[in-house]
Design an enzyme around this catalytic site. Structure first.
Site, PDB file in Angstrom:
ATOM      1  N   LYS A  64     -12.580  35.633  36.226  1.00 12.47           N
ATOM      2  CA  LYS A  64     -13.444  35.336  37.373  1.00 12.47           C
ATOM      3  C   LYS A  64     -12.756  34.352  38.322  1.00 12.47           C
ATOM      4  O   LYS A  64     -12.480  33.218  37.947  1.00 12.47           O
ATOM      5  CB  LYS A  64     -14.766  34.708  36.919  1.00 12.47           C
ATOM      6  CG  LYS A  64     -15.730  34.574  38.101  1.00 12.47           C
ATOM      7  CD  LYS A  64     -16.900  33.671  37.844  1.00 12.47           C
ATOM      8  CE  LYS A  64     -16.687  32.258  38.284  1.00 12.47           C
ATOM      9  NZ  LYS A  64     -16.539  32.070  39.738  1.00 12.47           N
ATOM     10  N   GLU A 123      -7.691  23.375  31.507  1.00 10.96           N
ATOM     11  CA  GLU A 123      -6.824  22.684  32.481  1.00 10.96           C
ATOM     12  C   GLU A 123      -7.777  22.034  33.475  1.00 10.96           C
ATOM     13  O   GLU A 123      -8.374  22.732  34.295  1.00 10.96           O
ATOM     14  CB  GLU A 123      -5.932  23.685  33.228  1.00 10.96           C
ATOM     15  CG  GLU A 123      -4.969  24.451  32.367  1.00 10.96           C
ATOM     16  CD  GLU A 123      -3.740  23.640  32.003  1.00 10.96           C
ATOM     17  OE1 GLU A 123      -3.616  22.484  32.449  1.00 10.96           O
ATOM     18  OE2 GLU A 123      -2.914  24.169  31.254  1.00 10.96           O
ATOM     19  N   CYS A 127      -4.766  19.505  41.398  1.00 12.07           N
ATOM     20  CA  CYS A 127      -5.185  18.732  40.217  1.00 12.07           C
ATOM     21  C   CYS A 127      -4.142  17.697  39.828  1.00 12.07           C
ATOM     22  O   CYS A 127      -4.472  16.620  39.365  1.00 12.07           O
ATOM     23  CB  CYS A 127      -5.434  19.684  39.050  1.00 12.07           C
ATOM     24  SG  CYS A 127      -4.059  20.811  38.801  1.00 12.07           S
ATOM     25  N   GLU A 167     -11.420  11.443  40.805  1.00 15.10           N
ATOM     26  CA  GLU A 167     -10.664  12.488  41.497  1.00 15.10           C
ATOM     27  C   GLU A 167     -11.379  12.881  42.787  1.00 15.10           C
ATOM     28  O   GLU A 167     -12.556  13.235  42.763  1.00 15.10           O
ATOM     29  CB  GLU A 167     -10.540  13.715  40.591  1.00 15.10           C
ATOM     30  CG  GLU A 167      -9.658  14.766  41.195  1.00 15.10           C
ATOM     31  CD  GLU A 167      -9.610  16.051  40.372  1.00 15.10           C
ATOM     32  OE1 GLU A 167     -10.672  16.495  39.910  1.00 15.10           O
ATOM     33  OE2 GLU A 167      -8.512  16.589  40.201  1.00 15.10           O
TER      34      GLU A 167
HETATM   35  P1  NDP Z   1     -15.218  23.910  39.120  1.00 18.95           P
HETATM   36  O1  NDP Z   1     -15.113  23.380  37.753  1.00 18.95           O
HETATM   37  O2  NDP Z   1     -16.452  23.664  39.884  1.00 18.95           O
HETATM   38  O3  NDP Z   1     -14.985  25.479  39.131  1.00 18.95           O
HETATM   39  C1  NDP Z   1     -13.927  26.102  38.467  1.00 18.95           C
HETATM   40  C2  NDP Z   1     -14.343  27.518  38.132  1.00 18.95           C
HETATM   41  O4  NDP Z   1     -15.407  27.480  37.185  1.00 18.95           O
HETATM   42  C3  NDP Z   1     -14.875  28.297  39.323  1.00 18.95           C
HETATM   43  O5  NDP Z   1     -14.539  29.656  39.186  1.00 18.95           O
HETATM   44  C4  NDP Z   1     -16.369  28.095  39.190  1.00 18.95           C
HETATM   45  O6  NDP Z   1     -17.120  29.085  39.831  1.00 18.95           O
HETATM   46  C5  NDP Z   1     -16.543  28.174  37.685  1.00 18.95           C
HETATM   47  N1  NDP Z   1     -17.746  27.532  37.169  1.00 18.95           N
HETATM   48  C6  NDP Z   1     -18.565  26.646  37.791  1.00 18.95           C
HETATM   49  N2  NDP Z   1     -19.584  26.304  36.971  1.00 18.95           N
HETATM   50  C7  NDP Z   1     -19.397  26.989  35.814  1.00 18.95           C
HETATM   51  C8  NDP Z   1     -20.106  27.069  34.574  1.00 18.95           C
HETATM   52  N3  NDP Z   1     -21.209  26.361  34.371  1.00 18.95           N
HETATM   53  N4  NDP Z   1     -19.624  27.863  33.594  1.00 18.95           N
HETATM   54  C9  NDP Z   1     -18.484  28.566  33.772  1.00 18.95           C
HETATM   55  N5  NDP Z   1     -17.794  28.560  34.936  1.00 18.95           N
HETATM   56  C10 NDP Z   1     -18.227  27.771  35.938  1.00 18.95           C
HETATM   57  O7  NDP Z   1     -13.925  23.376  39.848  1.00 18.95           O
HETATM   58  P2  NDP Z   1     -13.513  23.635  41.311  1.00 18.95           P
HETATM   59  O8  NDP Z   1     -13.549  25.072  41.657  1.00 18.95           O
HETATM   60  O9  NDP Z   1     -14.278  22.688  42.148  1.00 18.95           O
HETATM   61  O10 NDP Z   1     -11.953  23.234  41.247  1.00 18.95           O
HETATM   62  C11 NDP Z   1     -11.536  21.966  41.409  1.00 18.95           C
HETATM   63  C12 NDP Z   1     -11.288  21.297  40.062  1.00 18.95           C
HETATM   64  O11 NDP Z   1     -10.366  22.052  39.288  1.00 18.95           O
HETATM   65  C13 NDP Z   1     -10.655  19.940  40.236  1.00 18.95           C
HETATM   66  O12 NDP Z   1     -11.317  19.013  39.422  1.00 18.95           O
HETATM   67  C14 NDP Z   1      -9.228  20.145  39.782  1.00 18.95           C
HETATM   68  O13 NDP Z   1      -8.604  19.007  39.295  1.00 18.95           O
HETATM   69  C15 NDP Z   1      -9.350  21.201  38.771  1.00 18.95           C
HETATM   70  N6  NDP Z   1      -8.117  21.940  38.664  1.00 18.95           N
HETATM   71  C16 NDP Z   1      -7.325  21.726  37.570  1.00 18.95           C
HETATM   72  C17 NDP Z   1      -6.105  22.346  37.454  1.00 18.95           C
HETATM   73  C18 NDP Z   1      -5.260  22.145  36.242  1.00 18.95           C
HETATM   74  O14 NDP Z   1      -4.358  22.951  36.030  1.00 18.95           O
HETATM   75  N7  NDP Z   1      -5.490  21.120  35.444  1.00 18.95           N
HETATM   76  C19 NDP Z   1      -5.624  23.257  38.497  1.00 18.95           C
HETATM   77  C20 NDP Z   1      -6.531  23.435  39.570  1.00 18.95           C
HETATM   78  C21 NDP Z   1      -7.748  22.790  39.639  1.00 18.95           C
HETATM   79  P3  NDP Z   1     -17.473  28.962  41.406  1.00 18.95           P
HETATM   80  O15 NDP Z   1     -16.348  28.341  42.111  1.00 18.95           O
HETATM   81  O16 NDP Z   1     -17.595  30.369  41.772  1.00 18.95           O
HETATM   82  O17 NDP Z   1     -18.711  28.165  41.497  1.00 18.95           O
END
Ligand code: NDP
Length: 487
Positions: A193, A267, A301, A398
């Site tokens: 997804k 991650e 991130c 963050e």
């Molecule tokens: P989120 O955690 O909000 O979302 C990540 C993904 O999870 C999206 O596809 C989101 O869907 C989905 N999601 C949201 N809620 C749920 C749930 N309850 N159950 C399962 N899936 C869910 O993060 P962001 O999209 O805001 O991304 C930013 C964050 O990701 C930052 O904190 C960043 O540091 C981290 N990140 C970490 C990386 C790493 O490699 N360590 C790399 C890149 C980002 P939807 O967006 O459709 O709501």
């Protein structure tokens, strides 16, 4: 305002002409369906959501919203495909993965433009970083597919089964590649997804996967919001969840699958320390600071969002940094001169603006260069704060935007303590001419990735991942195979 340092004028006195990337070669459909069992199918409930261009907040396309029924269909297709896919020889699996890599290269320009349109990142970055790295990841893991017995000699590695993969919006295609390539090489089948705000390159990738002839059901791509992600996490027939996203959602997932047979790799977020010693090559370090925090609008991130400068050079570095910030070009993501593009969504812009307010209210001294931000769309000027300390929220939390918090230090011990004083442990950078100092710090800093005299460099062969609240499991390199295998 132009500043003078060591008799040099850093502010560029020239102007740039517009250099927009063409969009006539790309094909974006009006409406996107779900990719399940090798076909594009309508969502069971018939609901679609809009994907928006963050540089003008105009709709690009309608995208299917998956309900439980759609996720269930995708999981069933992946389960059905698992037996034959995992039964293929590694060499056969590798052929498909190589083919996907080559098709990404062939469509690289189209991918780059769609990534910048849907996500807001500068075309220079999507063209030169995201898309080539995504292809590279597939090439790299294609090479591993028939060599697993050499990667893990005497251990007889087996695929885990059906894997649910959930990715964020900051590197949409690249994160899809990081997830799909190792899972495919190791013989798993997948339900992926993408994030709600950036689904288009994953759906373009689905078209490529279909063209590659990959057996149906091996990769399924379902779009939707957090609820769709939760349906994947909670589906009883998923064997493993691989998640990249925020620490908050990561914790929720960990709780949700506790006590089940599901495996998990996470991650998550970060608050990387970028450490500049007085013996560093200062001009290079200033470029490194810019790259560490303003790359991809700071939606990274592993961004170097906490800067530590040795006291003796702090004034010089900050002055040079402000000058360099004055030259950054903020605007149209599709313009090849743009350094900083659009903030990914209105929601994320509000989060960043709120943190900037918090920084000011807590007594931080803010600096933003003068820049003409476009009237339409989501924009944030590059921002730095000085006079902040370890207890400030903008130092601890963050922000995921172009906001840098600067502190100074005198001794190595002091900077190690300060750098490690965070719940996160994803990345760090060290700038010094002394190799011994680099090795000393890399052993003492609690971070999964530490760059020396550079920042934000990625390679498919190099493992990436965090400690503490930044997650566990590694992506990239031989280490990246392990989360998709059982022994
Ligand atoms: P989120 O955690 O909000 O979302 C990540 C993904 O999870 C999206 O596809 C989101 O869907 C989905 N999601 C949201 N809620 C749920 C749930 N309850 N159950 C399962 N899936 C869910 O993060 P962001 O999209 O805001 O991304 C930013 C964050 O990701 C930052 O904190 C960043 O540091 C981290 N990140 C970490 C990386 C790493 O490699 N360590 C790399 C890149 C980002 P939807 O967006 O459709 O709501």
């Amino acid at each position: 305002m132009t500043k003078h340092i060591d008799n040099k004028i850093f502010k560029a006195s020239w102007t740039y002409d517009e250099a927009p990337e063409g969009t006539d070669h790309i094909q974006i459909k009006k409406q996107y369906d779900l990719y399940i069992d090798g076909r594009f199918v309508n969502p069971v409930k018939g609901i679609y959501f809009d994907t928006i261009n963050p540089s003008n907040n105009e709709k690009i396309a309608s995208v299917a919203e998956s309900s439980f029924e759609d996720v269930d269909k995708a999981v069933k297709a992946a389960r059905k495909a698992f037996k034959s896919w995992s039964g293929l020889t590694g060499k056969e699996r590798g052929k498909y993965i190589f083919r996907i890599a080559r098709l990404i290269q062939e469509c690289a320009r189209e991918f780059a433009v769609i990534e910048s349109l849907d996500g807001g990142k500068p075309i220079r970055e999507s063209r030169d970083i995201d898309i080539p790295l995504a292809a590279n990841h597939f090439f790299y893991y294609a090479g591993w597919a028939d060599k697993l017995m050499y990667a893990f000699p005497t251990r007889d590695p087996k695929p885990i089964g059906v894997v649910g993969q959930i990715i964020p919006w900051n590197f949409p295609l690249l994160m899809a590649a990081w997830k799909l390539a190792p899972a495919l090489a190791t013989g798993n089948t997948i339900v992926l997804k993408p994030a709600e705000t950036t689904p288009l390159t994953a759906l373009k990738l689905a078209e490529i996967i279909q063209d590659s002839g990959l057996p149906k059901g091996v990769v399924n791509i379902v779009t939707g919001a957090g609820e769709t992600g939760a349906e994947i996490v909670n589906h009883p027939d998923i064997d493993k969840i691989a998640f990249t996203g925020s620490t908050g959602v990561g914790k929720y997932i960990q709780k949700a699958i506790a006590g089940t047979r599901k495996k998990l790799s996470l991650e998550l977020g970060g608050k990387g320390a970028n450490i500049i010693f007085e013996d560093a090559a200062i001009d290079q370090a200033v470029e490194g600071i810019i790259n560490a925090i303003f790359f991809n609008q700071g939606h990274v991130c592993c961004a170097g969002s906490r800067l530590f400068i040795q006291e003796s050079v702090a004034e010089l570095v900050i002055e040079k940094l402000k000058d360099r910030m004055n030259t950054l070009i903020i605007g149209d993501p599709l313009d090849k001169n743009t350094d900083i593009g659009a903030i990914n969504s209105i929601k994320q812009l509000k989060t960043i603006e709120n943190y900037i307010k918090i920084g000011v209210n807590e007594g931080g001294e803010i600096y933003q260069p003068e820049c003409n931000l476009p009237k339409k769309g989501n924009w944030c000027a590059p921002t730095l704060f000085i006079n902040v300390s370890q207890s400030h929220r903008i130092v601890q939390e963050e922000i995921f935007g172009p906001v840098l918090a600067i502190q100074t230090f005198r001794t190595i011990e002091e900077v190690i303590d300060k750098a490690n004083n965070t719940p996160y442990g994803l990345s760090a950078g060290v700038w010094t001419q002394k190799g011994s100092k680099i090795f000393h710090l890399t052993q003492k800093l609690n971070a999964g990735v530490i760059w020396a005299n550079t920042f934000n460099k990625f390679d498919a062969a190099s493992p990436f991942g965090g400690y503490k609240e930044s997650g566990f499991g590694r992506e990239g390199g031989l280490h990246g195979l392990k989360p998709y295998l059982k022994f």
